[in-house]
Each structure stands twice: as structure tokens, then as C-alpha cells.
Design a protein around this motif. Sequence first.
Motif, PDB file in Angstrom:
ATOM      1  N   ASP A 137      12.749   0.042   6.879  1.00 59.67           N
ATOM      2  CA  ASP A 137      12.271  -1.305   6.599  1.00 59.67           C
ATOM      3  C   ASP A 137      12.898  -1.889   5.340  1.00 59.67           C
ATOM      4  O   ASP A 137      13.458  -1.180   4.516  1.00 59.67           O
ATOM      5  N   MET A 138      12.785  -3.207   5.239  1.00 56.77           N
ATOM      6  CA  MET A 138      13.330  -3.934   4.104  1.00 56.77           C
ATOM      7  C   MET A 138      12.314  -3.896   2.955  1.00 56.77           C
ATOM      8  O   MET A 138      11.119  -4.039   3.195  1.00 56.77           O
ATOM      9  N   PRO A 139      12.805  -3.749   1.721  1.00 59.00           N
ATOM     10  CA  PRO A 139      11.884  -3.662   0.577  1.00 59.00           C
ATOM     11  C   PRO A 139      11.342  -5.032   0.157  1.00 59.00           C
ATOM     12  O   PRO A 139      11.654  -5.533  -0.914  1.00 59.00           O
ATOM     13  N   ILE A 140      10.506  -5.627   1.012  1.00 60.21           N
ATOM     14  CA  ILE A 140      10.062  -7.017   0.819  1.00 60.21           C
ATOM     15  C   ILE A 140       8.938  -7.138  -0.201  1.00 60.21           C
ATOM     16  O   ILE A 140       8.622  -8.240  -0.640  1.00 60.21           O
ATOM     17  N   VAL A 141       8.332  -6.016  -0.564  1.00 61.56           N
ATOM     18  CA  VAL A 141       7.366  -5.969  -1.678  1.00 61.56           C
ATOM     19  C   VAL A 141       7.637  -4.672  -2.438  1.00 61.56           C
ATOM     20  O   VAL A 141       8.222  -3.737  -1.890  1.00 61.56           O
ATOM     21  N   TYR A 142       7.189  -4.610  -3.696  1.00 64.71           N
ATOM     22  CA  TYR A 142       7.458  -3.441  -4.554  1.00 64.71           C
ATOM     23  C   TYR A 142       6.183  -2.612  -4.679  1.00 64.71           C
ATOM     24  O   TYR A 142       5.282  -2.974  -5.433  1.00 64.71           O
ATOM     25  N   PRO A 143       6.084  -1.514  -3.936  1.00 60.47           N
ATOM     26  CA  PRO A 143       4.854  -0.719  -4.023  1.00 60.47           C
ATOM     27  C   PRO A 143       4.828   0.097  -5.315  1.00 60.47           C
ATOM     28  O   PRO A 143       5.879   0.363  -5.898  1.00 60.47           O
ATOM     29  N   PRO A 144       3.638   0.519  -5.756  1.00 57.64           N
ATOM     30  CA  PRO A 144       3.535   1.269  -7.019  1.00 57.64           C
ATOM     31  C   PRO A 144       4.221   2.626  -6.966  1.00 57.64           C
ATOM     32  O   PRO A 144       4.493   3.224  -8.006  1.00 57.64           O
ATOM     33  N   SER A 145       4.478   3.146  -5.786  1.00 56.63           N
ATOM     34  CA  SER A 145       5.110   4.460  -5.642  1.00 56.63           C
ATOM     35  C   SER A 145       5.629   4.566  -4.220  1.00 56.63           C
ATOM     36  O   SER A 145       5.171   3.864  -3.326  1.00 56.63           O
ATOM     37  N   PHE A 146       6.608   5.455  -4.008  1.00 58.17           N
ATOM     38  CA  PHE A 146       7.064   5.756  -2.642  1.00 58.17           C
ATOM     39  C   PHE A 146       6.352   6.997  -2.080  1.00 58.17           C
ATOM     40  O   PHE A 146       6.612   7.394  -0.947  1.00 58.17           O
ATOM     41  N   ASN A 147       5.492   7.632  -2.879  1.00 56.69           N
ATOM     42  CA  ASN A 147       4.800   8.837  -2.394  1.00 56.69           C
ATOM     43  C   ASN A 147       3.755   8.474  -1.349  1.00 56.69           C
ATOM     44  O   ASN A 147       3.010   7.509  -1.514  1.00 56.69           O
ATOM     45  N   THR A 148       3.707   9.284  -0.290  1.00 55.50           N
ATOM     46  CA  THR A 148       2.737   9.020   0.770  1.00 55.50           C
ATOM     47  C   THR A 148       1.821  10.241   0.956  1.00 55.50           C
ATOM     48  O   THR A 148       1.552  10.936  -0.026  1.00 55.50           O
ATOM     49  N   MET A 149       1.323  10.510   2.156  1.00 52.33           N
ATOM     50  CA  MET A 149       0.191  11.436   2.288  1.00 52.33           C
ATOM     51  C   MET A 149       0.543  12.914   2.351  1.00 52.33           C
ATOM     52  O   MET A 149      -0.353  13.745   2.236  1.00 52.33           O
ATOM     53  N   SER A 150       1.790  13.265   2.580  1.00 52.29           N
ATOM     54  CA  SER A 150       2.170  14.693   2.668  1.00 52.29           C
ATOM     55  C   SER A 150       1.300  15.458   3.660  1.00 52.29           C
ATOM     56  O   SER A 150       0.949  16.616   3.408  1.00 52.29           O
ATOM     57  N   LEU A 151       0.944  14.852   4.759  1.00 50.40           N
ATOM     58  CA  LEU A 151       0.173  15.575   5.790  1.00 50.40           C
ATOM     59  C   LEU A 151       1.080  16.525   6.560  1.00 50.40           C
ATOM     60  O   LEU A 151       0.613  17.474   7.186  1.00 50.40           O
ATOM     61  N   ILE A 152       2.362  16.232   6.557  1.00 51.85           N
ATOM     62  CA  ILE A 152       3.372  17.136   7.092  1.00 51.85           C
ATOM     63  C   ILE A 152       4.381  17.368   5.957  1.00 51.85           C
ATOM     64  O   ILE A 152       4.512  16.514   5.074  1.00 51.85           O
ATOM     65  N   PRO A 153       5.076  18.534   5.978  1.00 47.86           N
ATOM     66  CA  PRO A 153       5.906  18.889   4.818  1.00 47.86           C
ATOM     67  C   PRO A 153       7.308  18.288   4.869  1.00 47.86           C
ATOM     68  O   PRO A 153       8.226  18.824   4.253  1.00 47.86           O
TER      69      PRO A 153
ATOM     70  N   ASN B 134      16.428  -7.833  -0.012  1.00 42.84           N
ATOM     71  CA  ASN B 134      17.019  -8.008   1.320  1.00 42.84           C
ATOM     72  C   ASN B 134      18.149  -7.034   1.602  1.00 42.84           C
ATOM     73  O   ASN B 134      18.965  -7.250   2.490  1.00 42.84           O
ATOM     74  N   THR B 135      18.176  -5.939   0.862  1.00 46.27           N
ATOM     75  CA  THR B 135      19.108  -4.861   1.166  1.00 46.27           C
ATOM     76  C   THR B 135      18.750  -4.241   2.513  1.00 46.27           C
ATOM     77  O   THR B 135      17.589  -4.257   2.927  1.00 46.27           O
ATOM     78  N   ASN B 136      19.757  -3.657   3.172  1.00 48.08           N
ATOM     79  CA  ASN B 136      19.516  -2.890   4.396  1.00 48.08           C
ATOM     80  C   ASN B 136      19.376  -1.398   4.090  1.00 48.08           C
ATOM     81  O   ASN B 136      19.229  -0.591   5.006  1.00 48.08           O
ATOM     82  N   ASP B 137      19.480  -1.033   2.828  1.00 50.08           N
ATOM     83  CA  ASP B 137      19.584   0.380   2.477  1.00 50.08           C
ATOM     84  C   ASP B 137      18.236   1.088   2.516  1.00 50.08           C
ATOM     85  O   ASP B 137      17.184   0.456   2.506  1.00 50.08           O
ATOM     86  N   MET B 138      18.309   2.400   2.568  1.00 52.31           N
ATOM     87  CA  MET B 138      17.124   3.238   2.610  1.00 52.31           C
ATOM     88  C   MET B 138      16.621   3.468   1.181  1.00 52.31           C
ATOM     89  O   MET B 138      17.435   3.675   0.276  1.00 52.31           O
ATOM     90  N   PRO B 139      15.309   3.469   1.000  1.00 46.33           N
ATOM     91  CA  PRO B 139      14.762   3.630  -0.363  1.00 46.33           C
ATOM     92  C   PRO B 139      14.785   5.090  -0.818  1.00 46.33           C
ATOM     93  O   PRO B 139      13.741   5.729  -0.970  1.00 46.33           O
ATOM     94  N   ILE B 140      15.982   5.620  -1.062  1.00 47.69           N
ATOM     95  CA  ILE B 140      16.157   7.056  -1.335  1.00 47.69           C
ATOM     96  C   ILE B 140      15.826   7.424  -2.771  1.00 47.69           C
ATOM     97  O   ILE B 140      15.701   8.595  -3.090  1.00 47.69           O
ATOM     98  N   PHE B 154      19.436 -17.297  -4.916  1.00 46.94           N
ATOM     99  CA  PHE B 154      18.910 -16.782  -3.644  1.00 46.94           C
ATOM    100  C   PHE B 154      19.322 -15.320  -3.516  1.00 46.94           C
ATOM    101  O   PHE B 154      20.013 -14.779  -4.386  1.00 46.94           O
ATOM    102  N   ASN B 155      18.864 -14.691  -2.454  1.00 51.81           N
ATOM    103  CA  ASN B 155      19.209 -13.282  -2.222  1.00 51.81           C
ATOM    104  C   ASN B 155      20.295 -13.160  -1.166  1.00 51.81           C
ATOM    105  O   ASN B 155      20.503 -14.070  -0.358  1.00 51.81           O
ATOM    106  N   ILE B 156      20.961 -12.009  -1.178  1.00 53.82           N
ATOM    107  CA  ILE B 156      22.015 -11.709  -0.205  1.00 53.82           C
ATOM    108  C   ILE B 156      21.515 -10.659   0.789  1.00 53.82           C
ATOM    109  O   ILE B 156      20.896  -9.678   0.401  1.00 53.82           O
ATOM    110  N   ASN B 157      21.748 -10.904   2.072  1.00 57.12           N
ATOM    111  CA  ASN B 157      21.687  -9.818   3.045  1.00 57.12           C
ATOM    112  C   ASN B 157      23.132  -9.514   3.452  1.00 57.12           C
ATOM    113  O   ASN B 157      23.744 -10.276   4.204  1.00 57.12           O
TER     114      ASN B 157
END
Lengths: 235, 235
Positions: A137-153, B134-140, B154-157
Motif C-alpha cells: 500500500d501507499m504511505p498515505i498517512v504516517y502511523p506511529p510505528s510499523f510494528n504489528t501483532m506478531s501473531l505469526i513469526p 505517493n511512493t510505490n516503494d515498500m516501507p522496509i 505537489f507530490n510525485i508518483n
Amino acid sequence: MKNLLIASTSTVHGSGYLAYLLPTLKAFFSQSETILFIPYARPGGISYNKYTEIAAKAFAKIDKKVVGIHQFSNPKEAIKNAQGIFTGGGNTFELVNQLYKNNVLLTLKQTLENGTPYLGTSAGSNICGVTMMNTNDMPIVYPPSFNTMSLIPFNINAHYLDPIEGSTHMGETRETRIKEYHVFNETSVLGLREGSWLEVKNEKITLRGNLTARLFQQNENPIELESGVEVKNMK
Amino acid sequence: MKNLLIASTSTVHGSGYLAYLLPTLKAFFSQSETILFIPYARPGGISYNKYTEIAAKAFAKIDKKVVGIHQFSNPKEAIKNAQGIFTGGGNTFELVNQLYKNNVLLTLKQTLENGTPYLGTSAGSNICGVTMMNTNDMPIVYPPSFNTMSLIPFNINAHYLDPIEGSTHMGETRETRIKEYHVFNETSVLGLREGSWLEVKNEKITLRGNLTARLFQQNENPIELESGVEVKNMK
């Protein structure tokens, strides 16, 4: 104990919302009269109410009621008291953002670790992994962290796509992006193609659906897992 | 004054690295003997040295030297003193992360506002916009912020892709993702197809290359801009 279905997609081409999963869901949610729906991912920016209606329409076919988490004044209590939970797809950044904003990520994790049956599709599956770092997905909002639930390893790459042979497009393939991820991160990634899902019973994770899935481990060549195998010994 | 080339891609299908841009770059960097290269985006996790070698090989064809920013003990001074700057593509999250970590984002912005000629490709173009949303990249990796240089309003895709007719894939199209972005954000987005670039001279922004570009504004239908037009009056 855990009891999860982690699906690549809600919908496979040419059929209705959740249609390919309904026989599985009927058995899976046999003890749940009402399903709590988490609509935070808002595909296409759809409203929580409209998204909940779509989920309700699908679940009505197997005689389940659906209520949206946004209809409760206390979302934590709604999660704790749920008979079954479904998180739909959409934008993973916004989903994770709202889970943090509403302070329910940990509650959801603990509730699912205690056995409440859970269905995730797409973004709702990504959050079952260690981080959301393999979302498309596109980073259309900035969440406080990328960490999620770790229900699977490991992490999920939903809607996994194989490189298109003969493509003239110079943007990175999905496989290249996951390789870039492994330059910076150790956690493995399972590329789940549309139509595949994981069945998680306690610590046992089994690949379901008709397709193989592609497993990416750091410093190793990707491998294809057959449907029906247990996904284990993951870094 | 600003003097920027903001390109969708470094490479178009069937030709070498930067090859399609070299005639333009020869004129653009006519006053720059040496180009400072920012390799932070590391496509495929390539090392800074190797990435810098690739850039150097391309620029050698127009008799320019290339030095990597990582070869300087003081990256801020390297930016301030540069005769010309090039930021290559790769992963936008990692690029933005390193610009913040090395505390050079603001220095780069100010230097470019003062007229140092700048080429960005792909991720290096995304950072010219208001945000990297609007990057297509993965949030690594998790950067401290999604805010970028705002050199254009404006932003670039980058690597913009039209929906594939008849596709059976259920993952979101690029257009759908940008529509989702506009549920949460006002800033416009320009979808730059591979082979297109923006020429920025002070506040004048002109679309270059052979293709049209697709402009997405909040609450409006997307429009196609012809090559050669000025991109302006943007929300």
C-alpha cells in the motif's frame, strides 16, 4: 491458543466479496453469532458504515450478524467481548494508524492469543505479521510505528504477484522489493497469492487454498510452499 | 531560484542507465565539472560505492566526474559546496530515512533553492515533493517523517502505471491508491510515466519527454497534461 484465518484477499476475480471463503468461514465461525468488523483500512476511502454493510451482506449468507467497531463507544471492550472478529482490507498504513490511535492493537493481539476466532483479509492479514513492512500500500498517512501483532513469526505480502515476463516497466517487481527489505530486516516474508490463506491453530500454521505460496528468507533463495503444508521453522 | 530535473525513472526499457537523459543532462550540468551523488536509496540494497560507480559510468559519457556523498566526512558541507547534485532511485523510505539520519534534508532543500542544479530520478524525484506519500516503494524502514523538500507544491508518483485493461488481479491500481491518498490529504499528485520529467526553473515547472502525465487533484477528476505545458495553479 490462536484461531486465525489470514487471507491474501477478500475477493478473487469473478466472484463476490468473500465468496470463495464462505464455506470455510461457516465452519470457522460456527460458534460466533455476531462478528465484530474492523473497517479502519477503508478501501477507496469508503466510510466505516458502508464498509461494514458490505461485510454484513457477505456474512448474512452464512447467517452471521456483523457489527462495526466504530459503533461501540469503547472499542477495547468491543474487541474483548467479541465472539469473532474480521478485519477487512484497504490501506494498511491507515489501518495501523487507527489501531494505534484507538489504542486497540495490544488488546486485539491479546484477545486473539486467547482464542477469539479472527479473519483477516489483505491489510487485515498484514497486521498479523511482525511488522507491516511488506504491505503493497501507499504511505498515505504516517502511523506511529510499523510494528504489528506478531501473531505469526513472519510477515505477509498479500496479493503476491509474480514478475510479469516480458514486462517493459522499470519499476521494481514484488520480489525485488522483498529482497530490498531483507537488506535491512531479518524477518521472513510469505508472499500469499490471491486465493491463498493461512489457517493458524495455536502455533500450527497451514497454507490453504489451491495455490502455492512464495517464502522469502534472508540470505536464501525464495522457495514455493505447497498448499496443505505447515509453515514452520521460520527465522 | 531553482534549477531541477525531476525524472520518473533513471532508465527506460531497452537502453542504458540515464541514457535517454544524457543529451539533456549535458546542457543542464554544463557548469558542473563534478556531480555529487546521493546513493542513499540503494536499489536492491546495492552498496553506496557500487551505486556511485554506476552513476559515474553514465556521467563519464558526458565528461562529468561523480563523487558519492558517503565519501565526505561532512555531508552537509559536501552538499553546500557541490557544483551539481544527483539523487538516484531505489527505496524512498530508506532514502528519506538516511536524509533525516544524516541531518541533510534541510541543507539539501536550501542548497537547491539557491540554484545548485539537481537531478532526481524515481526516489530522488519523490523527495522533491511535499511528502513521500505517493511512493510505490515498500516501507522496509521507518523514517522519522514522510515530509520531504517541498521544492514543488505537489507530490510525485514516479513510474506511473495506467490500469491494466482486463487484469484479473484484485490489488489496487495506482489510480485507486492515489484516490485513497486524497481522502486524507489535499496535496495534488502528478503521475509521471517512465520517460517523462519535470524541468523546474525558479517557480516555472514544465513537463518534458514524449508522454503525457496524469494529474490528480483532490475532489476532481484526473487530467492528462501534454508534454511542454507548464504545471501550475496546483492546490
